[in-house]
Motif scaffolding. Structure first.
Motif, PDB file in Angstrom:
ATOM      1  N   PRO A  62       3.565   4.095   8.415  1.00 38.30           N
ATOM      2  CA  PRO A  62       2.745   3.039   7.813  1.00 38.30           C
ATOM      3  C   PRO A  62       2.228   2.058   8.843  1.00 38.30           C
ATOM      4  O   PRO A  62       2.914   1.795   9.842  1.00 38.30           O
ATOM      5  N   TYR A  68       0.763   5.841  -1.013  1.00 36.87           N
ATOM      6  CA  TYR A  68      -0.059   7.019  -1.278  1.00 36.87           C
ATOM      7  C   TYR A  68       0.689   7.904  -2.250  1.00 36.87           C
ATOM      8  O   TYR A  68       1.865   8.237  -2.054  1.00 36.87           O
ATOM      9  N   GLU A 127      -2.060   0.492  -4.767  1.00 36.46           N
ATOM     10  CA  GLU A 127      -1.437  -0.805  -4.514  1.00 36.46           C
ATOM     11  C   GLU A 127      -0.354  -0.964  -5.564  1.00 36.46           C
ATOM     12  O   GLU A 127      -0.649  -1.078  -6.751  1.00 36.46           O
ATOM     13  N   SER A 141      -2.749   6.166   6.711  1.00 35.84           N
ATOM     14  CA  SER A 141      -4.148   6.332   6.302  1.00 35.84           C
ATOM     15  C   SER A 141      -4.581   7.791   6.289  1.00 35.84           C
ATOM     16  O   SER A 141      -5.584   8.143   5.664  1.00 35.84           O
ATOM     17  N   GLU A 142      -3.842   8.666   6.973  1.00 35.86           N
ATOM     18  CA  GLU A 142      -4.150  10.100   7.003  1.00 35.86           C
ATOM     19  C   GLU A 142      -3.180  10.899   6.147  1.00 35.86           C
ATOM     20  O   GLU A 142      -2.978  12.100   6.354  1.00 35.86           O
ATOM     21  N   PHE A 179      -4.790   6.501  -2.658  1.00 37.99           N
ATOM     22  CA  PHE A 179      -4.083   5.322  -2.174  1.00 37.99           C
ATOM     23  C   PHE A 179      -3.896   4.366  -3.336  1.00 37.99           C
ATOM     24  O   PHE A 179      -4.769   4.215  -4.193  1.00 37.99           O
ATOM     25  N   ARG A 211       0.840  -1.191   0.000  1.00 38.76           N
ATOM     26  CA  ARG A 211       0.000   0.000   0.000  1.00 38.76           C
ATOM     27  C   ARG A 211       0.874   1.240   0.000  1.00 38.76           C
ATOM     28  O   ARG A 211       1.896   1.301   0.700  1.00 38.76           O
ATOM     29  N   GLU A 254       4.481   1.039   2.471  1.00 41.83           N
ATOM     30  CA  GLU A 254       4.892   0.059   3.470  1.00 41.83           C
ATOM     31  C   GLU A 254       6.341  -0.370   3.256  1.00 41.83           C
ATOM     32  O   GLU A 254       7.058  -0.672   4.209  1.00 41.83           O
ATOM     33  N   ARG A 271       1.379  10.962  12.057  1.00 39.65           N
ATOM     34  CA  ARG A 271       0.078  10.452  11.629  1.00 39.65           C
ATOM     35  C   ARG A 271       0.240   9.113  10.926  1.00 39.65           C
ATOM     36  O   ARG A 271       1.280   8.846  10.312  1.00 39.65           O
ATOM     37  N   PRO A 272      -0.797   8.283  10.972  1.00 44.03           N
ATOM     38  CA  PRO A 272      -0.734   7.025  10.220  1.00 44.03           C
ATOM     39  C   PRO A 272      -0.810   7.291   8.719  1.00 44.03           C
ATOM     40  O   PRO A 272      -1.315   8.329   8.284  1.00 44.03           O
TER      41      PRO A 272
END
Length: 309
Positions: A309, A14, A29, A287-288, A27, A12, A106, A284-285
């Motif tokens: 990550p 971004y 892959e 995801s943010e 996002f 994953r 990741e 931040r993760p």
């Protein structure tokens, strides 16, 4: 640098799908990157967020392809590319990412020549933000070559590069006068510089703070703000990383980046010794990631922003 042709193993990330505004971010892959000659594959533990990320998305660097964001990371070495020495799988490292396969993922590639081992006393978040901003500040001071006791004007002292630069200059015994917005004056003063406000009359305020004049100018703003202070020093003492075209027209210089293990190791030692604070204020993760980049793009980040990550 190549991407693995294997499609069954993906990670994953971004990035952006085409050049433009934030609406192009997504996002993704992506295949696990394959380390080429002079590269490391790392499992990312922290990645820095920089203005260069959104500028890349806007096409400011002339790259018009889709890309994964991220120019700097800290992580654990997974594999070595051909010809890499000095590192081994399992090593904790930090460094700069090559090309368009960035660090907001990741797993990511790191340029071995612009990587260093992360000391135990330096967190992944602190290490991850050293290659870009702190590295630029280190290189600028090296090329300015001001002696102890000299006075340096930093135009835009409260930003991402200004924060480590003020600290590194203080360690070298250099006095700093820094232009900044009034909201950042207390912060700039806490870092050891004399703050002055931007805008009309800025040269008079600088000379009031430094009656003997300044020995060098390092600009982080560009445009009219750079023009206003350019007359304070001879052209060979005028540097800017914010407006390369204008500083060249004024007879000044851009900062030539070193991007070496030596510089990164020196910065890490200063962090471990408590002499340099990278000022990581947001962790931040992944995801943010979109919100983290928006914070930097709007200029609302006070300190460095890191993704995990």
């Amino acid at each position: 640098m190549t991407l693995s042709s294997a499609v069954e193993v993906r990670v994953r990330a971004y990035g952006f799908v085409r050049v433009g505004g934030p609406e192009q971010e997504s996002f993704l892959e992506v295949p696990v990157p394959e380390p080429g000659p002079g590269e490391l594959l790392v499992r990312v533990r922290a990645a820095g967020v920089n203005p260069g990320d959104w500028r890349l998305r806007e096409g400011s660097y002339g790259e018009l392809r889709a890309a994964v964001f991220g120019r700097e990371v800290a992580g654990t070495v997974l594999r070595l590319g051909p010809g890499v020495t000095g590192f081994a799988p399992g090593d904790e490292v930090f460094g700069g990412c090559p090309g368009m396969v960035g660090g907001w993922a990741e797993q990511a590639l790191v340029t071995a020549g612009f990587a260093a081992h992360r000391p135990d006393g330096v967190s992944p978040a602190a290490a991850a933000v050293l290659p870009v901003a702190a590295g630029t500040a280190y290189d600028a001071l090296t090329q300015l070559a001001l002696p102890a006791g000299a006075t340096l004007l930093v135009n835009g002292a409260g930003g991402g590069v200004g924060v480590p630069l003020l600290q590194l200059a203080r360690l070298r015994g250099i006095r700093v006068v820094g232009t900044a917005s009034p909201a950042k004056h207390e912060f700039v003063a806490a870092l050891g510089a004399v703050p002055v406000a931007y805008g009309d009359g800025v040269v008079d305020r600088i000379l009031a703070a430094a009656p003997q004049g300044v020995d060098g100018v390092f600009d982080l703003v560009g445009g009219d703000a750079l023009r206003a202070v350019a007359t304070l020093v001879p052209p060979e003492r005028l540097f800017s990383v914010a407006d390369k075209a204008l500083v060249a027209a004024l007879g000044g210089r851009d900062v030539v980046r070193d991007r070496s293990t030596r510089v990164l190791a020196a910065l890490a030692r200063l962090v471990a010794a408590g002499e340099l604070d990278p000022h990581v204020t947001e962790v931040r993760p992944l995801s943010e990631a979109g919100a983290a980049l928006a914070l930097v793009e709007r200029g609302h980040a006070r300190g460095k922003v890191v993704l995990v990550p």
